[in-house]
Design an enzyme around this catalytic site. Sequence first.
Site: not given
Length: 233
Positions: A120-121, A206, A229
């Site tokens: 996702c990051c 998050c 991240c």
Amino acid sequence: MTETATEDRLRALAEQAGRELEDAPALDILTWAADTFGKRFCVTSSMEDAVVAHLASRAFPGVDVVFLDTGYHFEETIGTRDAVAAVMDVNVITLTPRQTVAEQDAQYGPALHDRDPDLCCALRKVKPLEEGLGAYDAWATGLRRDESPTRAGTPVVGWDARRRKVKVSPIARWTQDDVDAYVAEHGVLTNPLLTDGYASVGCAPCTRRTAVGEDARAGRWAGRAKTECGLHG
């Protein structure tokens, strides 16, 4: 000059500046960056606060301030970005991922941040930044050595090998007390969440509040081994 020669020149410049500017004030470091790179220098900001953007605006009025809108930010973070753009002598540039959250959900399934936060990051932060920094030779961050063990060796000027750019961290040697003092002295904008229990502000799914005595980044990806991240390592 070939691409390789340019890269070698920038790397050598970063290494020399890192040594020579290690003990320099943050404003002097940013002035060096502005004088050296001009419009090919930018500041990146998560809009946790506008300290580095404010410092850079003093060294280089109208400097580009790059913000990553992941689609998952708190409303307070977007509000901070808008306030910075309205009141500071900077040019805020908002980067967005190639996919909207809905498009990402359709391809990878909902809540990818829960199942695979690294991916996702990568999709919503790392890739957009790499693309957005294409117009620059150098970029500035707000990294500080006291934030976490993974940031303890942050140079004030270094070489970003992944992006082949000079990476400037003008407040690397600052402490939280230094940041607070600068904010108070100059009336710098900060994210309202910092006064609501959040020691570090990232994407809403998050990020949680931190308890007294916890590491400043303990609220990021809580319960996981993940602490970064991917933008900075």
